[in-house]
Design a protein around this motif. Structure first.
Motif, short mmCIF file in Angstrom:
data_model
loop_
_atom_site.label_atom_id
_atom_site.label_comp_id
_atom_site.label_asym_id
_atom_site.label_seq_id
_atom_site.Cartn_x
_atom_site.Cartn_y
_atom_site.Cartn_z
N GLY A 19 0.79 -1.22 0.00
CA GLY A 19 0.00 0.00 0.00
C GLY A 19 0.82 1.27 0.00
N LYS A 65 -2.60 -4.76 9.30
CA LYS A 65 -3.55 -5.00 8.22
C LYS A 65 -3.22 -4.11 7.04
N ALA A 66 -3.16 -4.72 5.86
CA ALA A 66 -2.73 -3.99 4.67
C ALA A 66 -3.61 -2.78 4.39
N GLU A 67 -4.93 -2.95 4.58
CA GLU A 67 -5.83 -1.83 4.25
C GLU A 67 -5.63 -0.66 5.21
N HIS A 68 -5.36 -0.94 6.48
CA HIS A 68 -5.12 0.13 7.44
C HIS A 68 -3.81 0.84 7.14
N GLY A 70 -2.37 1.07 4.25
CA GLY A 70 -2.55 1.85 3.03
C GLY A 70 -3.27 3.16 3.28
N VAL A 71 -4.31 3.13 4.13
CA VAL A 71 -5.06 4.34 4.45
C VAL A 71 -4.17 5.34 5.19
N ASN A 74 -1.54 6.78 2.77
CA ASN A 74 -2.15 7.71 1.81
C ASN A 74 -2.47 9.05 2.46
N GLU A 90 -9.27 0.48 13.24
CA GLU A 90 -10.01 1.09 12.13
C GLU A 90 -9.32 2.39 11.74
#
Length: 322
Positions: free
Chosen positions: A99, A141-144, A146-147, A150, A209
């Motif tokens: 990410g 977690k990859a999505e966290h 990445g956020v 970014n 989150e």
């Protein structure tokens, strides 16, 4: 797949396999026939790549070098020896959280592997001989991740739900990300916490989150950020700094004297070979854990509060074996 990455992929396939059918190149690159033809032609014209079609063998291969400039792909170039040394970096890059740098790192990895393949040993063989162990690494977690990355680069705020391990509770915060830090194989985010109205460090793996906000991030001056994060020992930062004075045994001194604990540390050897180390700290949690690792080979001389805390923890540990 980015175009530059495809060039490195074509280069490696042709060097590794000597002859590659058009269909297999197309499948490996996941592009249309027209795109692949354009890529091959571009490599011939712009980089002077000696790529030719072998009708009898029904595939593409590298021919003898063409007249004119030497064939080179753009980007970083290293000798075979330098590439072997950079294999450690290649493994570290491969383990970066997804990410953040993934699309930019892949072309470099392709290039490193291609160079290693041209040396005395294939990169796979060299890779087997070097190991990087990360026993303390915690998965984020990859999505966290990445956020967070970014928002950091876009300079916008985040709303996070963060888990506090010591107190075993979660809190919601609005933060302005300032800097991502990779420390002891784990990622931390230095950010301005709008709840506490101050700088704080958050373990990225403890973020449960993460939601981007449209509001612009508060900017913290680099000097202030550096002063906050470098003020004391370890990842726990703060504005109130104390100095710890530690005495290591002559045996432990052989290891500790070769280590850098802090950029502002003060150290000296005693006549008996023991080692006195003074380091600043703003929060004693990580420092106490580091001291306890040395067991009987270290004594906390000052301050009294840190000495008492280490003594208490050693007593509690001894009580378990009573």
């Amino acid at each position: 797949m980015e175009r530059l990455e495809r060039f490195y992929k074509i280069d490696r396939l042709l060097k590794d396999r000597k002859l590659v059918p058009f269909a297999e190149l197309q499948e490996a690159l996941e592009v249309s026939r027209a795109t692949l033809k354009r890529d091959l032609e571009y490599m011939r014209e712009r980089f002077n790549a000696p790529i030719e079609w072998d009708r009898e063998a029904n595939g593409y291969r590298f021919a003898r070098p063409r007249s004119g400039p030497r064939y080179e792909l753009p980007g970083l170039w290293f000798s075979s020896e330098e590439a072997h040394a950079l294999l450690t970096m290649q493994q570290l890059l491969a383990n970066l959280e997804p990410g953040l740098l993934g699309p930019h790192v892949r072309p470099l990895l392709e290039r490193l592997r291609a160079i290693l393949g041209m040396g005395d040993h294939a990169w796979q063989e060299v890779e087997k001989r070097i190991r990087i162990l990360q026993p303390g690494r915690r998965e984020s977690k990859a999505e966290h991740f990445g956020v967070v990355a970014n928002a950091l680069l876009r300079r916008t705020r985040l709303k996070i739900r963060h888990y506090h391990r010591i107190e075993d509770r979660e809190t919601e915060r609005e933060i302005s990300p300032q800097r991502l830090v990779h420390y002891r194989d784990n990622w931390y985010l230095d950010a301005w916490c709008h709840l506490r109205d101050d700088l704080r460090s958050f373990s990225v793996d403890a973020i449960r989150e993460a939601a981007p906000l449209e509001a612009r991030a508060k900017e913290v001056a680099r000097a202030e950020l550096d002063e906050y994060t470098k003020s004391g020992y370890g990842i726990f930062s703060g504005r109130k700094v104390e100095w710890a004075k530690l005495k290591f045994s002559p045996v432990a001194a052989r290891w500790v004297s070769a280590q850098s604990w802090h950029s502002r540390q003060r150290a000296k050897f005693e006549a008996d070979g023991s080692y006195l180390l003074e380091i600043p700290y703003a929060d004693d949690r990580e420092l106490a854990m580091e001291i306890l690792k040395f067991g009987a080979d270290v004594e906390v001389l000052a301050p009294q509060s840190l000495r008492g805390k280490v003594k208490e923890q050693l007593g509690s540990a001894l009580a378990r074996y009573a």
